[in-house]
Design a protein around this motif. Structure first.
Motif, PDB file in Angstrom:
ATOM      1  N   GLN A 394       5.404  -9.340  -2.234  1.00  7.61           N
ATOM      2  CA  GLN A 394       6.194  -8.623  -1.631  1.00  7.61           C
ATOM      3  C   GLN A 394       7.000  -7.512  -2.362  1.00  7.61           C
ATOM      4  O   GLN A 394       7.273  -6.444  -2.113  1.00  7.61           O
ATOM      5  CB  GLN A 394       7.367  -9.362  -0.768  1.00  7.61           C
ATOM      6  N   ARG A 395       7.361  -7.970  -3.572  1.00  6.84           N
ATOM      7  CA  ARG A 395       7.677  -7.256  -4.607  1.00  6.84           C
ATOM      8  C   ARG A 395       7.051  -5.988  -4.970  1.00  6.84           C
ATOM      9  O   ARG A 395       7.506  -4.879  -4.795  1.00  6.84           O
ATOM     10  CB  ARG A 395       8.193  -7.919  -6.094  1.00  6.84           C
ATOM     11  N   GLY A 396       5.606  -6.287  -5.090  1.00  7.26           N
ATOM     12  CA  GLY A 396       4.753  -5.122  -5.408  1.00  7.26           C
ATOM     13  C   GLY A 396       4.744  -4.131  -4.172  1.00  7.26           C
ATOM     14  O   GLY A 396       4.829  -2.973  -4.563  1.00  7.26           O
ATOM     15  N   LEU A 397       4.638  -4.846  -3.048  1.00  2.00           N
ATOM     16  CA  LEU A 397       4.694  -3.881  -1.638  1.00  2.00           C
ATOM     17  C   LEU A 397       5.800  -2.910  -1.780  1.00  2.00           C
ATOM     18  O   LEU A 397       5.787  -1.842  -1.335  1.00  2.00           O
ATOM     19  CB  LEU A 397       4.557  -4.633  -0.404  1.00  2.00           C
ATOM     20  N   ARG A 404       7.420   3.366  -7.374  1.00  2.30           N
ATOM     21  CA  ARG A 404       7.144   2.764  -8.930  1.00  2.30           C
ATOM     22  C   ARG A 404       5.827   2.057  -8.709  1.00  2.30           C
ATOM     23  O   ARG A 404       5.786   0.642  -8.808  1.00  2.30           O
ATOM     24  CB  ARG A 404       8.274   1.959  -8.855  1.00  2.30           C
ATOM     25  N   TYR A 405       4.736   2.801  -8.841  1.00  4.81           N
ATOM     26  CA  TYR A 405       3.388   2.270  -8.833  1.00  4.81           C
ATOM     27  C   TYR A 405       2.957   1.437 -10.111  1.00  4.81           C
ATOM     28  O   TYR A 405       2.319   0.423 -10.035  1.00  4.81           O
ATOM     29  CB  TYR A 405       2.306   3.466  -8.684  1.00  4.81           C
ATOM     30  N   GLU A 406       3.574   1.900 -11.576  1.00  6.43           N
ATOM     31  CA  GLU A 406       3.306   0.906 -12.498  1.00  6.43           C
ATOM     32  C   GLU A 406       3.908  -0.502 -12.359  1.00  6.43           C
ATOM     33  O   GLU A 406       3.131  -1.283 -12.724  1.00  6.43           O
ATOM     34  CB  GLU A 406       3.613   1.439 -13.827  1.00  6.43           C
ATOM     35  N   LYS A 410       2.303  -4.527 -12.172  1.00  7.22           N
ATOM     36  CA  LYS A 410       2.410  -5.489 -12.859  1.00  7.22           C
ATOM     37  C   LYS A 410       2.830  -6.633 -11.849  1.00  7.22           C
ATOM     38  O   LYS A 410       2.459  -7.964 -12.206  1.00  7.22           O
ATOM     39  CB  LYS A 410       3.917  -5.386 -13.559  1.00  7.22           C
ATOM     40  N   ALA A 411       3.375  -6.493 -10.862  1.00  5.09           N
ATOM     41  CA  ALA A 411       3.773  -7.458  -9.833  1.00  5.09           C
ATOM     42  C   ALA A 411       2.328  -8.054  -9.289  1.00  5.09           C
ATOM     43  O   ALA A 411       2.173  -9.481  -9.176  1.00  5.09           O
ATOM     44  CB  ALA A 411       4.670  -7.044  -8.714  1.00  5.09           C
ATOM     45  N   TYR A 412       1.460  -7.146  -8.840  1.00  4.55           N
ATOM     46  CA  TYR A 412       0.190  -7.628  -8.412  1.00  4.55           C
ATOM     47  C   TYR A 412      -0.822  -8.291  -9.578  1.00  4.55           C
ATOM     48  O   TYR A 412      -1.332  -9.311  -9.172  1.00  4.55           O
ATOM     49  CB  TYR A 412      -0.750  -6.612  -7.956  1.00  4.55           C
ATOM     50  N   ALA A 436      -4.024  -8.325  -3.058  1.00  9.02           N
ATOM     51  CA  ALA A 436      -3.601  -7.474  -4.373  1.00  9.02           C
ATOM     52  C   ALA A 436      -4.711  -6.394  -4.193  1.00  9.02           C
ATOM     53  O   ALA A 436      -4.604  -5.117  -4.524  1.00  9.02           O
ATOM     54  CB  ALA A 436      -3.388  -8.033  -5.702  1.00  9.02           C
ATOM     55  N   LEU A 437      -6.036  -6.797  -4.362  1.00  8.75           N
ATOM     56  CA  LEU A 437      -7.281  -6.009  -4.443  1.00  8.75           C
ATOM     57  C   LEU A 437      -7.406  -5.053  -3.242  1.00  8.75           C
ATOM     58  O   LEU A 437      -7.728  -3.787  -3.557  1.00  8.75           O
ATOM     59  CB  LEU A 437      -8.355  -6.877  -4.749  1.00  8.75           C
TER      60      LEU A 437
END
Length: 581
Positions: A394-397, A404-406, A410-412, A436-437
């Motif tokens: 969820q943090r990555g999403l 903030r793609y980088e 990192k989250a994924y 994630a993929l």
């Protein structure tokens, strides 16, 4: 349960007349000889009178009339105060009457008179256990066992005392020793199973309980605890069978019905699980756990009804964080995000150490596009549970939405690289890695991740669904149908998977099969208007316009879409075709 008193049929008679000496059973001779040697000290009259009182006490004891038996044993020891066996019987009677401190005094008198006999030490230990003086009880049993190592009753009672004092490994060893002496007593196997369960030795516990029910098929407790052990091993089908056996013996056991419901829920058999919870509620109307679990079962297909059940649980127990979390999750399904946040906030107020509450808050904030706050909620979840994969995902999403793609990558990567510690965590990692993929638009790799997961755990419903969805997106429709079919076999009452299956079947021009899928969905959820629309479209493709017209009509009645609805256009198109025929 093992009744130690019934097992102890070799207790000596305390006062025996010379005429009965030849009838004394093995192990009683010492008592008889000692009593006869002292006959001259207190008179032949008292011998016979004490014997008469003792025998009357025995008859009453056998008939479980302990109050009356007590009077006769008290007279017997008064007439012959050096009769160790009379004191023993007096102690047993006092113990039956729950007068434990007085019973201890009687056993101590018996021990003083006959310190090398193991029975007083055994009964003394049992009485100390009743007083919850377990350390002293264990010492008393150990004393008895130094005199008679094959005293299985002492090993058994010692195990109970060890179990009560939370020494489960030692308790299991004590029961094992009793079983070596008497292998065909169900209660011994049952209690060994309990001790092994509490020592987290589940496979051995199931084996012990299997033996217990084989020896005593009518042992409700063994069937019930066997079900618990099987649940711990994720053997839900076997657990249900065990609970069924328990319920044959005690049909009104709300605990067995409740646990059966949980096992059914684990198998995605939500309708059957709900029926179990309803039975529990009928028996225990204020059982908040039954209302809570019923709500969580309803959540899968009937979130509005689920909310009513969860609210009833909160009326009974408003201080349960788990119920507030379940309520929040249900509100998420209903897309009532602000109300969901209020529920998750209440859960964190009650206990801030539930990461699921912080995650739920993050999801709701994400849906409301309050991304910075969502990041904070994810971080709070991860502070409580650093390897909480859903929170990392969820943090990555959320980071993606902030551009903030980088940081999102990192989250994924954290999801993908998380160490697999348990089978359950492995399932989560596999799903999160595939997801994630997908987010990274690497669908072919996602397929490989999901295939690996279903090879490892063929009954992983979510993995089969995700595999089918990615295969469909790649245009591999035949394989997608196969994946959805596997998911359906695991959870046949999930209406959403039938909708996805029907849609892919239409892609393959298998319209009759698609219609059958929609019919199955409608049987599960008759008010699902989207299914009626898809059904109408499938009928339209094979020129069965009347059936299509009827399906669109039902969809229109059920739909909550604002007018003019696209369904009207579908229905009008088919109506014109019917006119032209």
């Amino acid at each position: 349960m093992l009744n130690t008193d019934e097992q102890l049929n070799q207790q000596p008679a305390p006062v025996t007349t010379p005429a009965e000496t030849s009838q004394t059973s093995a192990g009683e001779g010492d008592s008889v000889g000692a009593e006869q040697d002292q006959a001259g000290n207190w008179g032949i009259f008292n011998i016979f009178k004490a014997f008469r009182e003792y025998n009357q006490g025995n008859r009453l004891y056998k008939r479980e009339r302990y109050d009356q038996a007590l009077i006769h044993y008290q007279i017997a020891v008064k007439l012959k105060p050096d009769s160790w066996a009379a004191w023993l019987r007096l102690g047993n009677t006092l113990r039956k009457l729950k007068q434990y401190k007085q019973a201890l005094g009687a056993y101590d008198r018996a021990i003083k008179l006959r310190p090398r006999n193991y029975w007083p030490w055994t009964f003394r230990g049992m009485t100390l256990s009743k007083l919850e003086r377990y350390e002293e009880a264990i010492a008393s049993f150990d004393k008895a066992l130094t005199m008679e190592p094959n005293n299985f009753e002492a090993w058994y009672e010692r195990g109970l005392a060890l179990e009560a004092s939370l020494q489960f490994e030692a308790a299991a060893a004590s029961y094992k020793r009793a079983i070596e002496i008497k292998p065909n007593i169900s209660a011994l196997w049952y209690h060994q199973g309990n001790a092994l369960m509490n020592d987290d030795r589940y496979s051995e516990a199931v084996a012990s309980l299997d033996r217990a029910v084989k020896l005593e098929p009518a042992n409700y407790e063994a069937w019930f605890h066997r079900g618990e052990m099987l649940m711990s091993q994720h053997r839900y089908v076997d657990a249900i069978a065990s609970y069924d056996k328990a319920l044959e013996l005690q049909p009104a056991s709300f605990k067995a019905i409740f646990n059966r419901g949980i096992a059914l829920q684990k198998l995605h058999r939500y309708n059957d699980a709900i029926a179990c919870y309803d039975q529990v509620i009928q028996l225990q109307p204020n059982d908040y756990e039954a209302w809570f679990y019923k709500g969580m079962a309803l959540k899968s297909g009937w979130p509005k009804t689920a909310l009513l059940s969860l609210d009833r649980a909160l009326e009974i127990n408003p201080e349960s964080p788990a119920i507030w979390i379940g309520r929040g999750q249900t509100l998420l399904d209903l897309k009532e995000y602000k109300s969901a946040i209020a529920s998750f906030d209440r859960a964190t107020q009650l206990n801030s150490n539930f990461p699921e509450a912080w995650l739920g808050r993050a999801v709701a904030l994400f849906q409301l596009r309050r991304y910075p706050e969502a990041i904070i909620a994810c971080d709070n979840a991860l502070q409580v549970q650093p390897n909480f994969l859903e929170a990392w995902n969820q943090r990555g999403l959320t980071l993606e939405r902030l551009g903030r793609y980088e940081d999102a990558l990192k989250a994924y990567d954290k999801v993908i690289q998380t160490t697999v510690l348990t089978l359950e965590l492995a399932d989560q990692v596999g799903l999160q890695r595939g997801m994630a993929l997908e987010l990274l638009k690497r669908d072919e790799e996602a397929v490989m991740a999901y295939r690996k997961l279903v090879r490892q755990k063929p009954d992983n419903f979510q993995a089969w669904v995700k595999l089918g969805q990615v295969l469909a997106r790649l245009g591999q429709y035949v394989q997608a149908v196969d994946a959805f079919s596997e998911a359906i076999a695991i959870w046949p009452d999930n209406y959403q998977i039938w909708l996805e299956q029907g849609a892919i079947l239409e892609k393959l021009d298998r319209y009759q099969d698609a219609i059958a899928a929609y019919d199955r969905l409608i049987k599960i959820k008759p008010d699902y208007w989207e299914a009626w629309v898809r059904r109408g479209q499938a009928f339209e493709q094979i020129a069965l316009y009347q059936e299509a017209f009827n399906s669109y009509g039902i969809a229109l009645e059920l739909s909550e879409q604002p007018q003019p609805s696209p369904i009207i256009a579908h229905r009008e198109r088919v109506r014109r075709k019917l006119v032209d025929m």
